[in-house]
Design an enzyme around this catalytic site. Sequence first.
Site, short mmCIF file in Angstrom:
data_model
loop_
_atom_site.label_atom_id
_atom_site.label_comp_id
_atom_site.label_asym_id
_atom_site.label_seq_id
_atom_site.Cartn_x
_atom_site.Cartn_y
_atom_site.Cartn_z
N GLU A 293 0.73 -1.70 0.17
CA GLU A 293 -0.07 -0.48 0.04
C GLU A 293 0.99 1.58 0.27
OE1 GLU A 293 0.50 -2.13 2.76
OE2 GLU A 293 -0.03 -1.82 4.54
N HIS A 321 -6.36 0.76 2.94
CA HIS A 321 -4.49 0.69 3.74
C HIS A 321 -4.75 2.53 3.65
CE1 HIS A 321 -2.90 -2.55 5.39
NE2 HIS A 321 -2.98 -3.43 4.41
N GLU A 340 -3.75 -4.68 9.16
CA GLU A 340 -4.11 -5.49 8.59
C GLU A 340 -5.47 -6.15 9.11
OE1 GLU A 340 -2.93 -6.27 5.61
OE2 GLU A 340 -1.24 -4.68 6.05
N TYR A 405 -4.38 -10.27 10.17
CA TYR A 405 -5.34 -10.43 9.06
C TYR A 405 -7.00 -11.26 9.19
CZ TYR A 405 -2.07 -9.41 6.06
OH TYR A 405 -0.17 -8.60 5.12
N1 BES Z 1 0.44 -4.50 4.41
C1 BES Z 1 0.74 -5.59 2.95
C2 BES Z 1 2.40 -6.08 2.78
C3 BES Z 1 3.23 -6.28 3.73
C4 BES Z 1 2.58 -7.09 5.17
C5 BES Z 1 4.21 -6.40 3.94
C6 BES Z 1 3.85 -7.30 6.33
C7 BES Z 1 5.36 -6.11 4.36
C8 BES Z 1 5.16 -6.78 5.72
C9 BES Z 1 -0.32 -6.24 2.19
O1 BES Z 1 -1.56 -4.68 2.16
C10 BES Z 1 -1.32 -6.88 2.58
O2 BES Z 1 -1.91 -7.01 3.27
N2 BES Z 1 -0.92 -7.91 1.25
C11 BES Z 1 -1.70 -9.39 0.52
C12 BES Z 1 -2.81 -8.66 -0.22
C13 BES Z 1 -3.98 -8.92 0.80
C14 BES Z 1 -5.33 -8.75 -0.08
C15 BES Z 1 -4.14 -10.29 2.05
C16 BES Z 1 -0.49 -9.76 -0.57
O3 BES Z 1 0.62 -9.62 -0.36
O4 BES Z 1 -0.79 -11.13 0.32
ZN ZN Z 2 -2.19 -5.16 4.05
#
Ligand code: BES
Ligand code: ZN
Length: 624
Positions: A293, A321, A340, A405
């Site tokens: 994000e 986000h 999250e 999450y």
């Molecule tokens: N911010 C996260 C990615 C992240 C988390 C990077 C922890 C570094 C450390 C991003 O918003 C995320 O959650 N991405 C998910 C997608 C989501 C739909 C669950 C992913 O990458 O799968």
């Molecule tokens: Zn996320």
Amino acid sequence: MNIKNTVLVVIVAIFMISCAATKKTVKKEGMKVLKYVEEPHSHAQPNEVVITHLNLDIDVNFDEEVISGTATYDITNNNEATEIILDAKNLVIEKVQADGKDTKFSLGAYDESLGQALTIEITKDTKKITVFYQTTDKTEAVQWLTPQQTQDKTQPFLFTQGQAILTRTWIPIQDSPQIRITYNATVRVPKELMAVMSAENPKEKSVNGEYHFKMAQKIPPYLMALAVGDIAYKAVSDRTGIYAENSMVDAVQEEFSEMENMMVAAENLYGKYVWDQFDVIVLPPSFPFGGMENPRLTFATPTLIAGDKSLTSVIAHELAHSWSGNLVTNATWDDFWLNEGFTVYFENRIMEALYGKERADMLGLIARQDLDEEVKGFKDAPENTHLKLNLKGRNPDEGMTSIAYDKGFMFLKTLENVAGRENFDVFLKNYFQTNAFSTITTEKFVKYLNENLLEKHSLSFNTDEWIYSPGVPSNAYDIKSDKFEKVKKTIKSILKTNKVDASVAKDWTTQEWVYFIRNFPEDITPAQMTVIDNAFDLTNSTNSHKAMVWYEQAITHNYKGNNVDVKIEEFLIRVGRRWYVSTLYTAFAKAGKTEEGLAIYKKARANYHSITMNTVDATLGYKK
Ligand code: BES
Ligand code: ZN
């Protein structure tokens, strides 16, 4: 002691106590001593001196694979301090200046996850510090890609990933989510390439490869981001658009054509989008996340480009986000669920607004299933299933599990149900407004929740059990989906008759496919999987999520049809999205096929970003 003396002593004592008390409050209020909470993942001491603005001036050298230049900070000295501490990891620090004059600095002991404290001498009047530095071949945030690792295969590419504590590997900085800075940047790249950042961005290449950026809103350091490549821009609406390599721009624009509708839905729910522009850049396939994000410019994996808009919930997630995370930020990585969990909930609401309740319930039930599996996986370390974590002494990456999450989501979903949607939406909208551009700890959130939702509507709720206890509380909202009930029946009938009526799946969404594939019984046989594959051609699916869960089942149940092994290997070598590849390598390990997994990993590893490498190294017990 006579009465007179006693009175005197008491008076003197009261006088002394009140003096001491006054002194303390003066110090507290006048010098803002306790604004920042203790932070286990940064060396910075922002209660002493804090950075407020960054002026970054860097060269990106693809031949040497080095970023070099200067980071100049405006600082605020809260406590007449004579030093400021930044975080730095695997950087070469050449020199440091305070208000334009060379000053002393030192680098502290190296910690495997935190890096080093960079301590810089200042005076109580110092206004600016400048660090002259270079990245090294150990810089973890940056992945340098050869032309071969891109879609178009003609130019190199670079992207950074800051979250959770990697920004310090490409910029010396106070790398705590509690810090907020505005920034300007000048970035020089080869003139065939375009540079974009988490900031106001160019829409065309410059003539000489020099780019200027401005981020006018205060952001935490983990959201500093840079991508450089042979990319082009296409608008989706007047405030949304996409960047991608040339051969992909049209497909990406089409895939993400719902971005403006998502923005409208999000704003209707929880208030105005404050970052002006919302763009997405589709990166090469080694990008370790589905999406990241970065403000104004979400970074995304090309595995979302399925051709039918079926994987766009990730875009809804990253957009969400812009409120939960970027506007109201977790104070420490122990509070990661506040970023999250809220975002998964918000994502779910955006998807409901665009595609209806049935779709949202399916997404919700998949989250619930993931949560139950994660809780099972942590049965020997149940403290990892608390929402509020204690990651002191550990790499914050270890806290980035489905708990934040999906348990976070279930907590909010349950609260919504108890409070009623209308009350809950008012509460959330106010929460984002009240806490905008600041950080929040779990404790501060609980207080806010009590005062603004629970007490206000005379509700009782087991908040502490949800946040500070393991597992999933028994009052968790029971999400139901008729669509998934039908999918379950389909599985049963296929396994009973050994026949597939492919028409039942004609209109299945990705969620139904994923539910179908993931809910095969444990004793499904390769022969049964052959019947299914022959009907649906899952081995050759172009939907990456569907393919990934099918490959997981193939590994787990020794299915070998349709050359699926070749497909799995090809997928693992091309794609570096951590969630996908770690699911598959974990399946190898669980099925007692670690050697098979390792054989593929040895070919694939060099293509992965350090974040994915670290995770898979641990999964497979890989030794360099
Ligand atoms: N911010 C996260 C990615 C992240 C988390 C990077 C922890 C570094 C450390 C991003 O918003 C995320 O959650 N991405 C998910 C997608 C989501 C739909 C669950 C992913 O990458 O799968
Ligand atoms: Zn996320």
